[in-house]
Design a protein around this motif. Sequence first.
Motif, mmCIF file in Angstrom:
data_model
loop_
_atom_site.group_PDB
_atom_site.id
_atom_site.type_symbol
_atom_site.label_atom_id
_atom_site.label_comp_id
_atom_site.label_asym_id
_atom_site.label_seq_id
_atom_site.Cartn_x
_atom_site.Cartn_y
_atom_site.Cartn_z
ATOM 1 N N MET A 1 107.666 106.804 -22.446
ATOM 2 C CA MET A 1 106.213 107.016 -21.881
ATOM 3 C C MET A 1 105.276 107.217 -23.103
ATOM 4 O O MET A 1 105.593 108.131 -24.098
ATOM 5 C CB MET A 1 106.210 107.985 -20.951
ATOM 6 N N ALA A 2 104.355 106.680 -23.453
ATOM 7 C CA ALA A 2 103.313 106.734 -24.261
ATOM 8 C C ALA A 2 102.516 108.099 -24.234
ATOM 9 O O ALA A 2 101.919 108.303 -23.217
ATOM 10 C CB ALA A 2 102.410 105.539 -24.667
ATOM 11 N N ARG A 13 105.180 107.878 -29.422
ATOM 12 C CA ARG A 13 106.059 107.595 -28.440
ATOM 13 C C ARG A 13 107.531 108.266 -28.702
ATOM 14 O O ARG A 13 107.997 108.447 -29.827
ATOM 15 C CB ARG A 13 106.417 105.797 -28.517
ATOM 16 N N LYS A 14 108.059 108.509 -27.713
ATOM 17 C CA LYS A 14 109.373 108.976 -27.797
ATOM 18 C C LYS A 14 110.408 107.883 -27.709
ATOM 19 O O LYS A 14 110.480 106.992 -27.045
ATOM 20 C CB LYS A 14 109.704 110.058 -26.731
ATOM 21 N N LYS A 15 111.146 107.766 -28.977
ATOM 22 C CA LYS A 15 112.371 106.862 -29.061
ATOM 23 C C LYS A 15 113.816 107.249 -28.979
ATOM 24 O O LYS A 15 113.983 108.485 -29.630
ATOM 25 C CB LYS A 15 111.764 105.841 -30.131
ATOM 26 N N THR A 16 114.738 106.628 -28.457
ATOM 27 C CA THR A 16 116.245 106.905 -28.683
ATOM 28 C C THR A 16 116.697 105.644 -29.317
ATOM 29 O O THR A 16 116.553 104.497 -28.885
ATOM 30 C CB THR A 16 116.542 107.233 -27.311
ATOM 31 N N TYR A 26 113.912 110.711 -31.507
ATOM 32 C CA TYR A 26 112.699 111.150 -32.462
ATOM 33 C C TYR A 26 111.501 110.606 -31.877
ATOM 34 O O TYR A 26 111.409 109.805 -30.800
ATOM 35 C CB TYR A 26 113.048 110.529 -33.777
ATOM 36 N N TRP A 27 110.437 111.129 -32.522
ATOM 37 C CA TRP A 27 108.937 110.565 -32.047
ATOM 38 C C TRP A 27 108.478 109.789 -33.216
ATOM 39 O O TRP A 27 108.747 109.773 -34.316
ATOM 40 C CB TRP A 27 108.115 111.964 -31.861
ATOM 41 N N GLU A 28 107.652 108.770 -32.664
ATOM 42 C CA GLU A 28 106.950 107.899 -33.607
ATOM 43 C C GLU A 28 105.539 107.470 -32.982
ATOM 44 O O GLU A 28 105.497 107.329 -32.075
ATOM 45 C CB GLU A 28 107.714 106.604 -33.525
ATOM 46 N N ALA A 29 104.817 107.355 -34.185
ATOM 47 C CA ALA A 29 103.368 107.277 -34.144
ATOM 48 C C ALA A 29 103.203 105.862 -34.873
ATOM 49 O O ALA A 29 103.890 105.659 -36.087
ATOM 50 C CB ALA A 29 102.458 108.165 -34.367
#
Length: 389
Positions: A1-2, A13-16, A26-29
Motif C-alpha cells: 500500500m502506498a 512504498r513497502k517492498k519485499t 525495505y521501503w522505497e520512495a
Amino acid sequence: MAKKGAKGGGTIRKKTVTRSGKEYTYWEARITVGRDPGTGKQLQRSITGKTQKEVREKMAQAVAEVDRGTYTAPTKLTVGQWLDTWAGDYLGGVKSTTAAVYRASIRTYIKPALGASRLDQLHPHAVQGFVNGLKGLSPATVHLTHGVLHHAMEKAVELGYIPNNPAARCALPKIEREEPRPLDDAQVAALLEAVRGGDMEHLVTVALFTGLRMSELLGLTWDAIDFEGRTITVNKQLTRQGHRGEGLFQSPKSNKIRTITPAGMVFDALRRQQIRQAEMQLRAGPLWGNPHGLVFTVGNGGPFNQSKAGRGFKSAAAAAGMPDFHFHSLRHTYAVNAIRAGDDIKTVQGNLGHATAAFTLDKYGHVTERMKRDSAARMESFIKDVMNL
C-alpha cells in the motif's frame, strides 16, 4: 500500500524481494529530480531505506536539494574505482614525475584504507580517521597523501558525483619547518678543494654560485649559455631516469623560464667544462653521444643522472669533512651568500626560480633578521666611537 510522502511530494512504498530463497523487506520512495535535456521526460530517482521514517527523511532532504538546485544523484562508484579513474584521466596537466608520486600515494596509502568505501558515502570523519592513521609517516607525507585525496574528491564534486568534498576540513599534523643549512665560507673552500680536478668540480662550482637546482644543472645545454652576454637561460630540467618515457627534459619547476646573470667565475668554470668535455669526447671516440648538447655528462656523453650526482657530491662532502650536507645545500648557500652580498629578496627570488618573493623571504628571512641585528651592533659601536672622540 502506498503511503503519502513527506512534505515535498512523492510516495513511499513497502517492498519485499526474494534473494537466494530469502525474503527481504525495505521501503522505497521515488522523486522527480528534473527533466532529460534531450527528451524532456521526467528524471526520477529511487530512495530506499530499512524503515519508512528513514526513507521519508531522505526524501525530504532530496526534495529540498532539488528545489535549491543542489541535488546530486547517488553513485555506486567506490572510492577506489574513482581514484583509478581520476589518476588515469585527470592528471594530464601535471608532470609525469608528479603523477607517479600521486599514483604511488593512492596505491600505497589511500586505496588500502578507503578504497572499498562507496564514493557517495565517504564521510569527513572517516577521512579524518584515515589521516590520523598515517601518524607513522612524516607530516610532509601525510600532507601530500591528504592532498592527493582532496584533489580527487574535488574533481568528483565538480563532476556531480558527490555534493561536497569529504576531505575538505581535515585536521593535519603541523610541518615543522627546517631552517636551511648553508655552508660557511671555510666549508665552501674545503668543498671546492675536495672536488678540484674531479668529475664534480665544475658542476659543484656552478651550483654554488648560481643556486640552480640539481635537475636544472643536469638539464643545462650549451645553447642556453650566452658567454658574450653573460647570461644563462634556465628553460628545462633533466627528467629523472625512471620517468623518461615522455622525453629527456621537462619544463622547469612552476613552468617558469628564467634568465640569470651570474658572477664571471661561473663562466670561467663553464669554459673549463667545455675543455674537459672535449677531452672526454676524444677519449670516448665513436662511443661519444651528446645529441642535446648537455653541459654536464658522463664519460660517453650521456646524461649525468641525479643519483650519480648525489652520490658524487656526498663523497666529496664527506672528504671535506661535511658528511651531513646534501647537494641541495649548495642552493641554500648561494641564497644566503646572495643576501649577505646585498641582493634584494626580489632578485634572489628571480635567480632561484621561486614562485613568489614571499616564499623566498619566508625561507631565508632569518638571514635578513641576523643582518639587521649585525647592522644595529655595528651602528652601536660607531656611535660609541663618535661619543668618545
